[in-house]
Design a protein around this motif. Sequence first.
Motif: not given
Length: 195
Positions: A131-135, A137-142
Motif C-alpha cells: 500500500e505504501k509503494s508508489s508502484n 504493481l505492488d498493490k495489484r500483487r497484494y
Amino acid sequence: MDGNENAHSTLIALSPEDLHDLLEKAAEVGANAGIDKYVEELKKSQKKRGDRRLHNTKLLLRNFRMLQENAENSVFGRTQMEESAADILESMMNIYNDVLVVESIKNSATRTGIIVSHIRTMLEIFEVCCEKSSNELDKRRYDIIYGLYISEDKISRKELAEKWNVSNDTTYIDEKIALERLSALIFGVDGLTLQ
C-alpha cells in the motif's frame, strides 16, 4: 632388456626448492578445486532450500482459510508451547509430503494458532509495504494474493484479471513475485532465494 619395454624412461631431477614450489602449487590447485566444489554444492543446497520455502509458502497460503478455521474453532484450548513459528516452519522443511505438512500443523491447536498468527502478521506487513509503494504493481500483487488465498470468499483468477484489466498470465507472474516476497517475510532472511 625385455622386448616389451620399448618406452624410454626419463629421469627428472628437482631441487628441494623446486619440489617445494611444485607441491605448494599442487596443494593450491587442489584446495581451490575443493573450495569451488563446496561453493557450488552450497549454492545448490541454498537454491533447493529456497525452492522448498517458496513451495511451503504457497502451501500455507493455499490452506490458510482451513487452518484459520481450524484455529478459531478448535475444541482443544491452546496450551503453552515452547515452540515458535520459526521452529514450526523449520520442521516443515523436513517433510516433503504436503498433506503431512498440513496435518502436522492442524493436529495441534497451539501449532495451528501460532502459524495462523504468524502468517496473518506477515500478510499485514506485506499489505502495508504494498500500500505504501508508489508502484501500482505492488498493490495489484497484494490484491491477487489476497483474493486467491486470504479473502473469506475466494476470488477467481479470471475475476482478478478482469478487475485489474490484465491477462491470466499476468496474474500468475504477479502471484509468483508476491509469493517470493511473502516467503522472505514468512521464513525470514532464509526465505530469500540466493542467485
